[in-house]
Design an enzyme around this catalytic site. Structure first.
Site, PDB file in Angstrom:
ATOM      1  N   LYS A  87       0.854  -1.188   0.000  1.00 21.04           N
ATOM      2  CA  LYS A  87       0.000   0.000   0.000  1.00 21.04           C
ATOM      3  C   LYS A  87       0.891   1.239   0.000  1.00 21.04           C
ATOM      4  O   LYS A  87       1.777   1.383   0.853  1.00 21.04           O
ATOM      5  CB  LYS A  87      -0.898  -0.033   1.237  1.00 21.04           C
ATOM      6  CG  LYS A  87      -2.137   0.826   1.143  1.00 21.04           C
ATOM      7  CD  LYS A  87      -3.030   0.553   2.364  1.00 21.04           C
ATOM      8  CE  LYS A  87      -4.294   1.376   2.341  1.00 21.04           C
ATOM      9  NZ  LYS A  87      -5.044   1.245   3.597  1.00 21.04           N
ATOM     10  N   ILE A  88       0.642   2.095  -0.990  1.00 19.76           N
ATOM     11  CA  ILE A  88       1.535   3.224  -1.270  1.00 19.76           C
ATOM     12  C   ILE A  88       0.712   4.513  -1.301  1.00 19.76           C
ATOM     13  O   ILE A  88      -0.366   4.529  -1.902  1.00 19.76           O
ATOM     14  CB  ILE A  88       2.182   3.046  -2.673  1.00 19.76           C
ATOM     15  CG1 ILE A  88       2.841   1.676  -2.801  1.00 19.76           C
ATOM     16  CG2 ILE A  88       3.168   4.142  -2.988  1.00 19.76           C
ATOM     17  CD1 ILE A  88       3.115   1.308  -4.247  1.00 19.76           C
TER      18      ILE A  88
END
Ligand code: G3P
Length: 218
Positions: A87-88
């Site tokens: 998750k960015i």
């Protein structure tokens, strides 16, 4: 529509998994902190524990904000389990990292998305999931569900494969409306999923059935 649970609480994840309708888990640094999970090693071990509880994708968020840091952290997270989705955040370095992971076949979830333009960028960078935060838009008197509708239109126009993961879901009606609009996934608290069970006519109807059975079987 896939159902993800948005928590790092193992008991709630297990309860949702046991219900038989859970497709995955999303977490974020705030949710990890809420469970008292601190320190790199404990955080990695917690992600491993979540992966053991469920069969679907598990989003694990990077803390680094620069490209190199995101790549290093994301690769370590992805190495934990094939279920891990890196998750960015939706930043310039985040978009670059998303492209990097996409070319390496590592699943990504681009988070903190609040506009169609951001969602378009994430899709072009090859994101597996894009996370528009509908509840937080509602919080500032903006229509969060409208954003999901607009992203759906743009993705369908160009056949982007990035899945729209409606995040910051707060209640049962958010889930129902996301399903009507065509979100691919929703992530919300256990309470929002359990809320789908409830209808007063179900409760009164069941009470009546049981009372009639009891009368006939005294
Ligand atoms: O995990 C991201 C998102 O779902 C956060 O939700 O309720 O903190 O706005 P919320």
């Amino acid at each position: 529509m896939k159902f993800f649970i948005d928590t790092a609480n193992l008991a709630e994840i297990k309860e949702a998994q046991d219900l038989g309708v859970l497709d995955g888990v999303t977490t974020n640094p705030s949710l990890m902190a809420k469970e008292g999970i601190t320190g790199a090693e404990n955080i990695l071990n917690h992600y491993k524990a979540i992966c053991e509880l469920v069969t679907g994708d598990v989003s694990a968020e990077v803390i680094a904000t620069d490209f190199e840091g995101m790549v290093k952290e994301g690769e370590a997270l992805a190495a934990l389990n094939p279920q891990i989705v890196v998750k960015i955040p939706m930043t310039k370095d985040g978009v670059k990292a998303c492209k990097y992971f996409s070319e390496k076949g590592i699943k990504t979830n681009v988070t903190l998305v609040f506009s169609v333009g951001q969602a378009l960028l994430a899709a072009k960078a090859g994101a597996t999931y894009v996370s528009p935060f509908i509840g937080r838009l509602d919080d500032i008197s903006t229509d969060g569900l409208n954003l999901i509708e607009e992203i759906r239109l743009v993705y369908d126009n160009y056949l982007f494969e990035t899945q729209i993961l409606a995040a910051s879901v707060r209640n049962t009606m958010h889930i129902v409306n996301c399903a009507k609009i065509g979100a691919d996934v929703m992530t919300g608290p256990l309470s929002s999923m359990l809320g789908l069970l409830k209808h007063p006519l179900t409760d009164s109807g069941l009470a009546q059935f049981l009372a009639d059975y009891a009368k006939g079987n005294q």
